[in-house]
Design a protein around this motif. Structure first.
Motif: not given
Lengths: 408, 408
Positions: A55-56, A59-60, A63, A68, A276-279, B32, B35-40, B219, B223-226
């Motif tokens: 993720w970090g 990023l996108i 997938w 993912w 789906p939640s990837i985490l 992006d 589409s997927l927020g960056a990692l906090p 997400y 920024n809640g993650g994938p």
């Protein structure tokens, strides 16, 4: 039997090395893996990799780059040997309740003219609620609940689906899945099994026993973490003709074509709904890896031995102070056992205060789950010992214990 | 304008310090976040705490000890100032699609005699699929899709629900929520808004604009993650009379009474279904914390400035090589902008190869999302620069680039 002899049993257990795959605290004997599985050692590093690197950094693009998009199928495939199904019959998705709703609705829609969802009075509440919820949308369909012993004779030509939990969450009673599938099929009914208290602890043969549909929980014996996503199973022979009303873009035949009309994927993916939640998937992936190299027959054998040992130890030490509320025959139940006691809630609190963690189920049941991957004979022995001490001294009535209860 | 002047704009941005709450890689300009927020930065340590200490050490007792049972409400409350709603009107649950289905079904059930779900042809596919899926269970209800411009006049006394996405995922076009709520209410219709491309980037006033129901994505800008869980909003005034058909034990008035009959919780919790993923919730919690101390009016102001700056920079450098496919007026759109180019897919691949990460949406759109919490003017400036270089040299046709495409 003394502690040394008990330790000899543990030393001879061929699953003993698997215990080292888990984080287990000193001073705690965890007998609630049937409610929330223990933390695998691999989970935290795997999550850190998924969060920080995938993720970090990626990023996108993860997938595709880290696949993912395929995780719901890739991870589900690890369940195939555990539940006795083909990898392409399994999917990780949503919560248990949402998956139950999806498959129940799909099954009912495939059975026009049949109006009943046959289930058991004592089924786990969320299963009953899923059926009741579906009936609000399909007034032509009604949940029909009967006592356990009446199930076989209640299956008739009006039964759209026989919807049962394989192992009862309280008593641990286990249904004869193969026999009930056969009876149901003879009447033209489909079967949907909730495997929440079975998968990962008892031997399942979904294919060989003729199962149509099943759903199970990721956070109990599968060690996927609190609220882990569920898994669902749809027999290959039914996939083409069943369709979930929870249609969403992840279940579309071409999710990235962004078409306006829903066309279900040709395979098991049609039972996916949203992203789906990837985490959550990553944690379940690590949870399923704890089964690596373990034969499911060994799991069941260990469950049976361990629960039998625990029942004997409790009855030996506690006499008539508490009554077994689960079948004595291990083949007739799952991997947890309940004892009844009028002060059950307080007794369990006293056990937890001593570091023996089981749980309480109303009205009077103290429940102990034995996870064959990480529980051992010494755990069972100490738990029986502590229970005997608590019952003989009525420890929960003591002022110091009551004080402790207030602050926790 | 030169780079130094652009940096002066960033230095003057009052949200600039918030950028430090995120992990942003050198050499990557991330556009992006829609589409997927960056990692906090706080996510990995928070997840480690939840996994290692809460799950690993406190095990099942964490449901009470760490309040896991209340997380869907506790975390949702952080959204209240972001979307302009009361904390007790919000919940974190499931995926966006599942939440859309739940609220759509609940709304339709509350509107007996009305048969249409009015929506927009160009709505995001999963929204259309949710409505189509519901119609398979409710043959008396049909999705009715009309072109955007016909929506106000299409709302009539047969409209059960007006179901729209606030900000279009391609064009970025933003509906006038307050005006459409008013028109819908005048006809007795309820409104359900998909806020996936709005929440966290544009100013929302769900209460003040008279919104009935809404769902949003965890997400993207949050920024809640994938695959983060979604949020849902049900106006306080409707909570008593709406009920989700996805009834599950977490939405029961007394989940731990294990009653056989479903009784919905009296409040927003009735829209919960199954057990939520605690790990996914934990990551969303850290995601929402990135909004701490940020006024939502500042978010919207920054989005508008930044996207206007980007559009001008692109048009200035690229001339007629690419056409703006989003409204020029920032109040008429969200925080992403699209440009059309016949070779859009290849152009975006070339941008990504240069570390400018946006995405492509069929048939010909290159899309750039500006997350006001962490994107800046220099990001927009470099992106426009790279796009101009790629378009002027047709970089995607070069042998070296094609080689690169093959291996990634």
């Amino acid at each position: 039997m003394n502690l040394e002899q008990v330790r000899t049993l543990d030393a001879a257990d061929r699953l003993r090395p698997v215990r080292d795959r888990f984080v287990l605290r000193d001073g705690v004997i965890y007998l609630d893996g049937n409610s929330l599985g223990a933390l695998p050692k691999a989970t935290a590093p795997h999550l850190a990799e998924v969060v920080e690197r995938q993720w970090g950094e990626d990023l996108i693009t993860s997938w595709n780059k880290h696949g993912w998009i395929d995780w719901p199928q890739r991870i589900a495939a690890k369940l195939a040997p555990i539940v006795g199904a083909k990898p392409n019959e399994l999917l990780i998705a949503d919560s248990t309740t949402v998956c139950l709703f999806k498959l129940l609705a799909a099954a009912v829609a495939a059975q026009p003219g049949r109006s009943s969802i046959l289930t058991e009075e004592a089924n786990f509440p969320t299963d009953l609620y899923a059926a009741q919820g579906l009936a609000t949308l399909r007034p032509d369909v009604r949940p029909r609940t009967v006592p356990r012993e009446d199930i076989p004779s209640a299956i008739d030509q009006d039964t759209a689906v026989l919807f049962l939990t394989h192992v009862d969450y309280r008593s641990g009673l286990r249904h004869d899945m193969a026999a009930l599938n056969e009876t149901a099929h003879a009447m033209g009914a489909l079967t949907l099994w909730d495997l929440s208290h079975s998968a990962g602890a008892v031997e399942l043969e979904l294919n060989r026993s003729g199962c149509d549909l099943a759903v199970g929980c990721g956070y109990k014996y599968l060690n996927g973490g609190p609220g882990a996503p569920a898994f669902l199973y749809v027999s290959e022979r039914l996939q083409g003709r069943l369709q979930s009303p929870l249609s969403g873009w992840m279940g579309h035949a071409a999710p990235f074509a962004f078409a306006g009309k829903y066309e279900p994927a040709p395979d098991i993916r049609r039972f996916l709904t949203g992203t789906p939640s990837i985490l959550a998937l990553a944690a379940l992936d690590a949870g399923l890896d704890t089964f690596g190299g373990v034969a499911v027959a060994d799991l069941e054998a260990k469950s049976q031995e361990l629960t039998r040992f625990f029942i004997e130890a409790v009855e030996d030490r506690c006499g008539s102070e508490t009554q077994l509320a689960s079948p004595r025959d291990p083949k007739a139940r799952g991997s947890h056992v309940c004892f009844a006691h009028p002060q059950g809630y307080a007794v369990m609190q006293a056990l937890i205060a001593r570091g023996i963690v089981g749980d309480f189920r109303p009205p009077d049941l103290i429940r102990f789950g034995f996870a064959p991957l990480y529980n051992g004979y010494e755990d069972a022995w100490h738990a029986a010992d502590a229970l005997a001490a608590i019952l003989s001294t009525r420890e929960w009535d003591r002022p110091r214990f009551l004080e402790w209860q207030k602050v926790t």
